[in-house]
Design a protein around this motif. Structure first.
Motif, short mmCIF file in Angstrom:
data_model
loop_
_atom_site.label_atom_id
_atom_site.label_comp_id
_atom_site.label_asym_id
_atom_site.label_seq_id
_atom_site.Cartn_x
_atom_site.Cartn_y
_atom_site.Cartn_z
N ILE A 1 0.41 4.51 15.53
CA ILE A 1 1.24 3.59 14.75
C ILE A 1 0.97 3.76 13.26
O ILE A 1 1.90 3.81 12.44
CB ILE A 1 0.97 2.13 15.19
CG1 ILE A 1 1.39 1.94 16.65
CG2 ILE A 1 1.71 1.16 14.28
CD1 ILE A 1 1.03 0.58 17.22
N GLN A 2 -0.32 3.87 12.89
CA GLN A 2 -0.66 4.12 11.49
C GLN A 2 -0.03 5.42 11.00
O GLN A 2 0.50 5.48 9.88
CB GLN A 2 -2.18 4.20 11.33
CG GLN A 2 -2.92 2.90 11.62
CD GLN A 2 -4.43 3.12 11.62
OE1 GLN A 2 -4.92 4.14 11.15
NE2 GLN A 2 -5.16 2.16 12.16
N GLN B 1 -0.15 15.18 17.21
CA GLN B 1 0.65 16.33 16.77
C GLN B 1 2.09 16.18 17.22
O GLN B 1 3.02 16.48 16.46
CB GLN B 1 0.05 17.63 17.31
CG GLN B 1 -1.26 18.02 16.67
CD GLN B 1 -1.77 19.37 17.15
OE1 GLN B 1 -2.40 20.10 16.40
NE2 GLN B 1 -1.50 19.71 18.40
N ARG B 2 2.28 15.70 18.44
CA ARG B 2 3.64 15.48 18.94
C ARG B 2 4.32 14.36 18.15
O ARG B 2 5.52 14.44 17.87
CB ARG B 2 3.59 15.11 20.42
CG ARG B 2 3.25 16.25 21.36
CD ARG B 2 4.38 17.26 21.41
NE ARG B 2 4.14 18.27 22.41
CZ ARG B 2 4.60 18.20 23.67
NH1 ARG B 2 5.31 17.16 24.06
NH2 ARG B 2 4.33 19.17 24.52
N GLU B 3 3.58 13.35 17.79
CA GLU B 3 4.15 12.19 17.10
C GLU B 3 4.64 12.56 15.70
O GLU B 3 5.72 12.13 15.29
CB GLU B 3 3.10 11.08 17.01
CG GLU B 3 3.58 9.83 16.32
CD GLU B 3 4.64 9.09 17.12
OE1 GLU B 3 5.51 8.47 16.48
OE2 GLU B 3 4.61 9.15 18.37
N LEU B 4 3.84 13.34 14.96
CA LEU B 4 4.16 13.63 13.57
C LEU B 4 4.78 15.00 13.36
O LEU B 4 5.40 15.25 12.32
CB LEU B 4 2.90 13.53 12.70
CG LEU B 4 2.22 12.17 12.61
CD1 LEU B 4 1.02 12.24 11.69
CD2 LEU B 4 3.19 11.11 12.12
N GLY B 5 4.58 15.88 14.31
CA GLY B 5 5.09 17.24 14.13
C GLY B 5 4.29 18.04 13.13
O GLY B 5 4.79 19.03 12.57
N LEU C 1 0.83 -1.21 0.00
CA LEU C 1 0.00 0.00 0.00
C LEU C 1 0.86 1.25 0.00
O LEU C 1 0.59 2.22 -0.71
CB LEU C 1 -0.92 -0.01 1.23
CG LEU C 1 -1.72 1.27 1.48
CD1 LEU C 1 -2.63 1.56 0.31
CD2 LEU C 1 -2.52 1.16 2.76
N MET C 2 1.93 1.23 0.79
CA MET C 2 2.76 2.41 0.87
C MET C 2 3.47 2.69 -0.46
O MET C 2 3.63 3.84 -0.86
CB MET C 2 3.80 2.23 1.99
CG MET C 2 3.18 2.07 3.37
SD MET C 2 2.14 3.48 3.82
CE MET C 2 0.61 2.67 4.21
N ASP C 3 3.88 1.63 -1.15
CA ASP C 3 4.50 1.82 -2.46
C ASP C 3 3.51 2.44 -3.43
O ASP C 3 3.87 3.31 -4.24
CB ASP C 3 4.98 0.48 -3.02
CG ASP C 3 6.12 -0.11 -2.21
OD1 ASP C 3 6.79 0.67 -1.51
OD2 ASP C 3 6.34 -1.33 -2.28
N GLU C 4 2.27 2.00 -3.37
CA GLU C 4 1.25 2.54 -4.27
C GLU C 4 0.95 4.00 -3.97
O GLU C 4 0.76 4.81 -4.88
CB GLU C 4 -0.03 1.71 -4.16
CG GLU C 4 -1.09 2.07 -5.19
CD GLU C 4 -0.63 1.80 -6.62
OE1 GLU C 4 -0.95 2.62 -7.50
OE2 GLU C 4 0.05 0.78 -6.84
N LEU C 5 0.94 4.36 -2.69
CA LEU C 5 0.71 5.76 -2.34
C LEU C 5 1.84 6.64 -2.84
O LEU C 5 1.61 7.76 -3.33
CB LEU C 5 0.58 5.90 -0.81
CG LEU C 5 -0.75 5.49 -0.20
CD1 LEU C 5 -0.69 5.64 1.31
CD2 LEU C 5 -1.88 6.32 -0.77
N GLY C 6 3.05 6.14 -2.71
CA GLY C 6 4.18 6.90 -3.24
C GLY C 6 4.08 7.09 -4.74
O GLY C 6 4.40 8.16 -5.27
N GLU D 1 6.23 7.90 6.88
CA GLU D 1 7.49 7.44 6.30
C GLU D 1 7.46 7.43 4.77
O GLU D 1 8.50 7.43 4.13
CB GLU D 1 7.82 6.03 6.81
CG GLU D 1 8.17 5.98 8.29
CD GLU D 1 8.31 4.56 8.79
OE1 GLU D 1 8.13 3.63 7.96
OE2 GLU D 1 8.61 4.36 9.98
N VAL D 2 6.27 7.39 4.18
CA VAL D 2 6.14 7.26 2.73
C VAL D 2 5.78 8.57 2.06
O VAL D 2 6.35 8.95 1.04
CB VAL D 2 5.08 6.19 2.39
CG1 VAL D 2 4.94 6.03 0.88
CG2 VAL D 2 5.45 4.88 3.03
N VAL D 3 4.81 9.27 2.60
CA VAL D 3 4.37 10.54 2.03
C VAL D 3 4.52 11.62 3.10
O VAL D 3 4.38 11.36 4.29
CB VAL D 3 2.91 10.47 1.54
CG1 VAL D 3 2.81 9.64 0.28
CG2 VAL D 3 2.00 9.91 2.61
#
Length: 407
Positions: free
Chosen positions: A341-342, A373-377, A307-312, A348-350
């Protein structure tokens, strides 16, 4: 002797005569009856069936009229009424375009939806802080309240330390002072400096492109439809891209949302290439001169491709038209740590630029706003506070905190 010979001759003649009579009778019985003359009748007035080949008759000349010579029946009251009825039925069949509610102050109008989070964070903390003696057990309860609301470990420790210090300095605490103190600290925790606007204004390269990502089940397609209503309410023209080709109903669902606000939906076959559909949606947005293209991406795939490859791939293909202005990650507020976690995996991909928290009205874990917000910035830009069409609200920190602590 002569008499004997004569008798024999007479007998032979008699036998021959009798045999001739018998044969003659049999022949008479086998002869066919005499044929009767055929009966000839006059031809009927109706035309005979058409014949083909050599038996076909030559065409007959018949008088013909041109289009101009044919007289049309005059329009009567009945025919006019019938035409009007058909027009009315067609108008009723076409979906009416709705006018979404304005987005300004929408969170203030929906603040009652945060009642569960209010009871957990606001009223719970105020009740604990109002105790006459704040011993260690009380501070542990305050910390537990924050952790249960999914504020996160690090933000919880920071908030408890600041509250300890300020309460000690404040001394005697009135309810109003405690409320003001808690409001200030929660606002500091949520953050007021981040840019929370959804970048949806058309630029030189074409329309603003917004990718909506997230796993299936978080309300991603519904959120995309509601976001279209938010943008239309703010005066934007929108094109929707149904790039979630895994779910058979996703494209139909998104198209229904678009029709309700007059937004065109670009879709493809079930199981088609999501990147191709996203590319076509942006192309259509450029052709129409739209302000914004919203692309609903897949949460799962038919193929074994990651899925992550496809989103990229979707993002790279769309960028052939121009930059992607927003990548909004949709998270279910009820999932708590699983949602975090999601968020890490998608980030990491987008490049996530904003977060949409759905189902925040059905959970007491309003602290997820702080934790994610803290997790992703990156900031929370929209929150979902119900199942209604206009229950997606732009996130306003002050209105959110006021809703949490109550009046």
């Amino acid at each position: 002797m002569e008499y004997v010979i004569l008798a024999v001759v007479i007998a032979v003649v008699a036998v021959g005569a009798i045999a001739g009579l018998v044969v003659s009778g049999r022949r008479r019985q086998q002869l066919p009856p005499k044929s009767q003359a055929p009966v000839i009748t006059a031809p009927e007035t109706t035309p005979a069936e058409p014949q083909v080949g050599e038996e076909s008759a030559p065409p007959r000349e018949e008088p013909r009229r041109t289009v101009e010579e044919v007289e049309l029946p005059a329009e009567t009251a009945e025919t006019a009424e019938a035409v009007e009825t058909v027009q009315v039925e067609e108008a009723e069949a076409a979906p009416a375009v709705e006018v979404p509610e304005p987005t300004a102050g929408r969170l203030v109008r929906l603040r009652s939806r945060l009642s569960r989070s209010q009871n957990s964070i606001g009223k719970g903390l105020l009740s604990l802080l109002s105790r006459e003696h704040l011993d260690e057990d009380t501070w542990e309860e305050i910390e537990e309240t924050l952790l249960t609301a999914d504020v996160g470990v690090a933000p919880t420790q920071e908030l408890v330390e600041r509250l300890r210090t300020r309460v000690k300095v404040l001394g005697t605490r009135t309810p109003d002072e405690l409320r003001g103190l808690l409001r200030e600290e929660l606002l500091l925790l949520v953050g007021t400096e981040a840019d929370r606007t959804v970048h949806s204004v058309k630029h030189a390269q074409g329309p603003a492109v917004v990718l909506v990502v997230g796993v299936n089940g978080v309300g991603k397609t519904t959120t995309t439809g509601k976001l279209a209503r938010v943008l239309v309410a703010d005066g934007r023209t929108v094109v929707l891209g149904a790039a979630d080709t895994f779910r058979a109903a996703a494209a139909d669902q998104l198209q229904t949302w678009g029709e309700r606000v007059g937004a065109r939906t670009v879709r493809g076959p079930e199981g088609g290439d999501p990147a191709s559909i996203a590319f076509d949606a942006v192309k259509e947005g450029i052709a129409e001169g739209a302000d914004t293209v919203l692309v609903d991406t897949a949460g799962r795939l038919h193929t074994k491709t990651g899925l992550m490859d496809e989103l990229g791939k979707v993002k790279r293909v769309v960028e052939k038209h121009g930059p992607v202005d927003e990548v909004l990650l949709v998270l279910d507020a009820t999932t708590g740590q699983n949602g975090l976690i999601q968020a890490r995996v998608f980030a990491e991909v987008v490049d996530i630029t904003g977060i949409v928290l759905t189902k925040l009205d059905g959970t007491a874990k309003g602290g997820i706003v702080v934790a994610v917000q803290r997790e992703l910035g990156v900031p929370v830009k929209l929150i979902g506070l119900g199942e209604g069409a206009d229950d997606l609200a732009p996130f306003e920190p002050a209105a959110f905190v006021d809703a949490l602590i109550g009046d």
